[in-house]
Design an enzyme around this catalytic site. Structure first.
Site, mmCIF file in Angstrom:
data_model
loop_
_atom_site.group_PDB
_atom_site.id
_atom_site.type_symbol
_atom_site.label_atom_id
_atom_site.label_comp_id
_atom_site.label_asym_id
_atom_site.label_seq_id
_atom_site.Cartn_x
_atom_site.Cartn_y
_atom_site.Cartn_z
ATOM 1 N N VAL A 1 -57.616 29.449 -1.953
ATOM 2 C CA VAL A 1 -58.527 28.490 -2.575
ATOM 3 C C VAL A 1 -58.419 28.637 -4.088
ATOM 4 O O VAL A 1 -58.431 29.756 -4.611
ATOM 5 C CB VAL A 1 -59.987 28.726 -2.125
ATOM 6 C CG1 VAL A 1 -60.921 27.734 -2.820
ATOM 7 C CG2 VAL A 1 -60.117 28.591 -0.612
ATOM 8 N N GLY B 1 -57.236 34.166 2.052
ATOM 9 C CA GLY B 1 -57.456 34.796 3.341
ATOM 10 C C GLY B 1 -56.291 34.490 4.253
ATOM 11 O O GLY B 1 -55.255 33.967 3.822
ATOM 12 N N ASP C 1 -68.698 28.595 13.366
ATOM 13 C CA ASP C 1 -68.319 29.772 12.574
ATOM 14 C C ASP C 1 -69.343 30.027 11.475
ATOM 15 O O ASP C 1 -68.994 30.338 10.334
ATOM 16 C CB ASP C 1 -66.930 29.579 11.968
ATOM 17 C CG ASP C 1 -66.346 30.878 11.410
ATOM 18 O OD1 ASP C 1 -66.703 31.953 11.920
ATOM 19 O OD2 ASP C 1 -65.535 30.809 10.468
#
Length: 297
Positions: free
Chosen positions: A20, A15, A130
């Site tokens: 990851v 992202g 978040d």
């Protein structure tokens, strides 16, 4: 000091913030998740996340249903964070079933585990800030305890004591009304987001639109009614969304725009997300209290 070495096995996702990967600890053969922060991310932001994760270590990750943070280090000038490896997040899981809604029996254990997570964060003075479906992940879908989940991604986490310095937190659609209207913030903002997440997986579509704060607030007014006058007066940004009019007696009123109906009505929900999603909670319903009140029965 960082002493472990990791072998990258597979890229899991990426992202704007980083990538990851599934990795293996060369010495112990433990399989873990490595998050490498992108080089253009401000170092202070990366350090802030590490600070939050180190604080998170005060909690037992399995008891409090939060991702287990193992260690961090720098590699070629980039921050690397090592976590336990988890399974699909709720977005990917819902996509795998074409967003077919979950029933209450399936949602209840997810809700209970996230309440435990929020209670743990509350105890250490941390706000996730978040909460969204991307940040709730299954531990292992192949196990018999099918709905064991954990709260992940503390990149936006903030200490409660620093909330007053935050202008905008949370993703639109999951953003608490006190954030939108510019009211004082507490850890209750996470409780609001949790309620919106539970409604999302119950309906199979978002409860609140994410295209703008204005549209989100319009739907809030439809479901929860208009905020009290004292909240509208106190909100630093309330005038961006509400216009003041006067009735025949000359009394001032805040008049919201007409709100369109959604395709699916959350009024049919048989568990009470209203305990999470109510207009401005000064302290919020403590997570443990929702068990005692039977809000998830």
């Amino acid at each position: 000091m960082h002493t472990n070495s990791y072998y990258v096995e597979k890229l899991l996702g990426e992202g704007g913030y980083g990538v990851v990967a599934r990795c293996m600890n060369v010495d112990t053969e433990e399989v873990v998740a490595l998050k490498m922060v992108r080089e253009y991310i401000d170092k202070e932001d990366a350090e802030r996340e590490v600070k939050s994760l180190c604080k998170l270590k005060q909690l037992d990750a399995d008891t409090h249903n939060v991702v287990k943070f193992i260690e961090h280090f720098e590699y070629k000038g980039r921050f690397c964070l090592i976590f336990e490896l988890l399974d699909l997040n709720l977005v990917h899981y819902m996509e795998s079933r074409d967003w077919r809604p979950l029933d209450v029996a399936e949602i209840r254990p997810i809700a209970q585990q996230m309440l435990v997570a929020l209670e743990g964060l509350q105890n250490i003075g941390l706000v996730h800030a978040d909460m969204k479906l991307d940040n709730i992940a299954f531990v292992d879908l192949s196990l018999s305890q099918f709905f064991k989940v954990k709260l992940i991604d503390f990149g936006c986490a903030i200490e409660v004591s620093e909330l007053s310095e935050s202008n905008t937190i949370q993703m639109t659609g999951y953003r608490a009304p006190e954030v939108i209207m510019g009211l004082p913030l507490t850890e209750a903002v996470d409780m609001w987001s949790l309620g919106a997440n539970l409604a999302h997986i119950f309906l199979g579509e978002p409860l609140y639109p994410d295209e703008s704060e204005y549209e989100q607030l319009r739907i809030m007014v439809h479901f929860q009614g208009q905020p009290k006058d004292h909240l509208l007066k106190a909100g630093q940004k309330a005038r961006q969304f509400f216009t003041e009019s006067h009735d025949s007696s000359g009394q001032g009123r805040k008049s919201p725009s007409v709100v369109p109906l959604m395709r699916n009505s959350a009024a049919s929900m048989t568990f009470s997300s209203s305990s999470c999603c109510t207009w401005i909670q000064k302290k919020g319903s403590p997570p443990a209290q929702l068990f005692a009140t039977g809000s998830l029965q």
